[in-house]
Structure formats: structure tokens, C-alpha cells
Design a protein around this motif. Structure first.
Motif, short mmCIF file in Angstrom:
data_model
loop_
_atom_site.label_atom_id
_atom_site.label_comp_id
_atom_site.label_asym_id
_atom_site.label_seq_id
_atom_site.Cartn_x
_atom_site.Cartn_y
_atom_site.Cartn_z
N ALA A 9 -2.96 9.45 -1.19
CA ALA A 9 -3.15 8.32 -2.11
C ALA A 9 -4.10 8.71 -3.23
O ALA A 9 -3.88 8.36 -4.40
CB ALA A 9 -3.69 7.11 -1.36
N GLY A 10 -5.15 9.45 -2.91
CA GLY A 10 -6.10 9.91 -3.92
C GLY A 10 -5.47 10.87 -4.92
O GLY A 10 -5.71 10.79 -6.12
N LEU A 11 -4.64 11.77 -4.42
CA LEU A 11 -3.96 12.71 -5.31
C LEU A 11 -2.99 11.98 -6.24
O LEU A 11 -2.91 12.28 -7.43
CB LEU A 11 -3.21 13.78 -4.51
CG LEU A 11 -4.07 14.74 -3.70
CD1 LEU A 11 -3.19 15.71 -2.91
CD2 LEU A 11 -5.05 15.49 -4.58
N VAL A 12 -2.27 11.01 -5.69
CA VAL A 12 -1.34 10.24 -6.51
C VAL A 12 -2.11 9.38 -7.52
O VAL A 12 -1.66 9.16 -8.64
CB VAL A 12 -0.41 9.38 -5.62
CG1 VAL A 12 0.50 8.50 -6.47
CG2 VAL A 12 0.43 10.25 -4.70
N GLU A 13 -3.31 8.96 -7.14
CA GLU A 13 -4.17 8.22 -8.06
C GLU A 13 -4.54 9.07 -9.28
O GLU A 13 -4.64 8.57 -10.40
CB GLU A 13 -5.44 7.75 -7.33
CG GLU A 13 -6.42 7.02 -8.19
CD GLU A 13 -5.95 5.64 -8.62
OE1 GLU A 13 -6.62 5.04 -9.47
OE2 GLU A 13 -4.91 5.18 -8.14
N ILE A 14 -4.71 10.36 -9.07
CA ILE A 14 -5.00 11.28 -10.18
C ILE A 14 -3.80 11.31 -11.14
O ILE A 14 -3.99 11.23 -12.36
CB ILE A 14 -5.31 12.69 -9.65
CG1 ILE A 14 -6.61 12.68 -8.83
CG2 ILE A 14 -5.40 13.69 -10.80
CD1 ILE A 14 -6.85 13.94 -8.03
N ILE A 34 6.18 7.04 -14.93
CA ILE A 34 5.29 7.78 -14.02
C ILE A 34 4.05 6.94 -13.70
O ILE A 34 3.60 6.89 -12.55
CB ILE A 34 4.91 9.14 -14.63
CG1 ILE A 34 6.14 10.04 -14.66
CG2 ILE A 34 3.77 9.80 -13.85
CD1 ILE A 34 5.96 11.33 -15.44
N THR A 35 3.50 6.26 -14.69
CA THR A 35 2.34 5.41 -14.47
C THR A 35 2.65 4.32 -13.45
O THR A 35 1.90 4.11 -12.49
CB THR A 35 1.88 4.76 -15.80
OG1 THR A 35 1.52 5.78 -16.72
CG2 THR A 35 0.71 3.82 -15.59
N GLY A 40 1.93 2.34 -8.07
CA GLY A 40 2.45 1.62 -6.91
C GLY A 40 2.37 2.45 -5.64
O GLY A 40 1.98 1.96 -4.58
N LEU A 41 2.74 3.73 -5.73
CA LEU A 41 2.70 4.60 -4.56
C LEU A 41 1.27 4.81 -4.08
O LEU A 41 1.00 4.78 -2.87
CB LEU A 41 3.36 5.95 -4.87
CG LEU A 41 3.37 6.97 -3.75
CD1 LEU A 41 4.09 6.44 -2.51
CD2 LEU A 41 4.00 8.28 -4.23
N SER A 42 0.35 4.99 -5.00
CA SER A 42 -1.05 5.18 -4.62
C SER A 42 -1.58 3.96 -3.87
O SER A 42 -2.24 4.09 -2.83
CB SER A 42 -1.89 5.47 -5.86
OG SER A 42 -3.23 5.70 -5.50
N LEU A 45 0.03 3.76 -0.34
CA LEU A 45 -0.59 4.70 0.61
C LEU A 45 -2.00 4.27 0.99
O LEU A 45 -2.41 4.41 2.15
CB LEU A 45 -0.60 6.11 0.00
CG LEU A 45 0.77 6.76 -0.19
CD1 LEU A 45 0.66 8.02 -1.04
CD2 LEU A 45 1.41 7.06 1.15
N LEU A 46 -2.75 3.73 0.03
CA LEU A 46 -4.09 3.22 0.33
C LEU A 46 -3.99 2.07 1.34
O LEU A 46 -4.76 2.02 2.31
CB LEU A 46 -4.79 2.75 -0.94
CG LEU A 46 -6.15 2.07 -0.75
CD1 LEU A 46 -7.16 3.02 -0.12
CD2 LEU A 46 -6.65 1.53 -2.08
N MET A 47 -3.05 1.16 1.13
CA MET A 47 -2.89 0.03 2.07
C MET A 47 -2.54 0.53 3.47
O MET A 47 -3.05 -0.01 4.46
CB MET A 47 -1.81 -0.93 1.57
CG MET A 47 -2.25 -1.78 0.42
SD MET A 47 -1.05 -3.05 -0.03
CE MET A 47 0.32 -2.08 -0.62
N ALA A 48 -1.71 1.55 3.55
CA ALA A 48 -1.36 2.11 4.86
C ALA A 48 -2.59 2.73 5.52
O ALA A 48 -2.81 2.56 6.73
CB ALA A 48 -0.25 3.14 4.70
N ALA A 49 -3.41 3.42 4.76
CA ALA A 49 -4.61 4.05 5.31
C ALA A 49 -5.62 3.00 5.77
O ALA A 49 -6.29 3.17 6.80
CB ALA A 49 -5.24 4.99 4.28
N ILE A 50 -5.73 1.91 5.03
CA ILE A 50 -6.70 0.86 5.36
C ILE A 50 -6.36 0.17 6.68
O ILE A 50 -7.24 -0.40 7.33
CB ILE A 50 -6.81 -0.15 4.19
CG1 ILE A 50 -7.62 0.47 3.06
CG2 ILE A 50 -7.44 -1.46 4.62
CD1 ILE A 50 -7.71 -0.37 1.81
#
Length: 106
Positions: A9-14, A34-35, A40-42, A45-50
Motif C-alpha cells: 500500500a505504501g509503494l502504491v501510495e508513492i 494512474i492517479t 484507490g488501490l493504495s 490495501l491499507l484497509m485490508a492491513a488495518i
């Protein structure tokens, strides 16, 4: 697995943050797509990690990875300042991310 999701998620945030520079106010199609997709993907993934990690830790690590990645790529791609104080500050964010990982039991 949660940490892998969070790191991704952090990499996709970049990618998301850098694409903001190139979409020119959503006037260029490919960078705009791409934005939207990377943002959305970032978040997904963050929601899944949380679901498995403490929200404070996950959010801080997510934003930290994004901030460090964009700062480093700003230096490399856009010739932004690489003065010592800036590099030390980026290093401190990295130390904070590592500290949060080391103090998490998941």
C-alpha cells in the motif's frame, strides 16, 4: 501478511503521489487514470492491513513509506534539494517506521 499488504500500500501510495505531479490537474488522461487507480488501490490495501494491524501504526507506516519514497524520488527525478538536514529528516522518518514495526506484535 498484513505487513506485506501495508508495505505494498505504501509503494502504491508513492505512485499515487507522483502521478499527481504529472496529471496537471486531471487534464492529462493517462496520468489521471494512474492517479485514480493507484489512489484507490493504495486505500484498499491499507484497509485490508488495518483489519489485522493497529490503525495508528498502519496509518503512520503507510504515510511514512509514501513520504520517504516521494521525497527520495523528488531528489532523483526532479532534482529537489538533497541538503544534509533534509536527508537526516528523511532518515528519521525511516527510523520511525522501523520502530513502529519492531514494537508491533503482529
Amino acid at each position: 501478511m498484513a505487513w506485506l499488504l501495508l508495505f505494498t500500500a505504501g509503494l502504491v501510495e508513492i505512485v499515487f503521489a507522483l502521478s499527481l505531479k504529472f496529471n496537471e490537474g486531471f487534464t492529462r488522461l493517462t496520468p489521471s487514470v494512474i492517479t485514480l487507480l493507484s489512489g484507490g488501490l493504495s486505500l484498499f490495501l491499507l484497509m485490508a492491513a488495518i483489519k489485522l494491524l493497529p490503525v495508528g501504526t498502519a496509518y503512520a507506516v503507510w504515510t511514512g513509506i509514501g513520504a520517504v519514497g516521494v521525497a527520495i524520488l523528488g531528489i532523483v527525478l526532479f532534482k529537489e534539494s538533497a541538503e544534509p538536514y533534509r536527508l537526516v529528516s528523511i532518515s528519521l522518518v525511516i527510523v520511525g517506521i522501523i520502530g513502529l514495526k519492531l514494537t508491533d506484535n503482529n
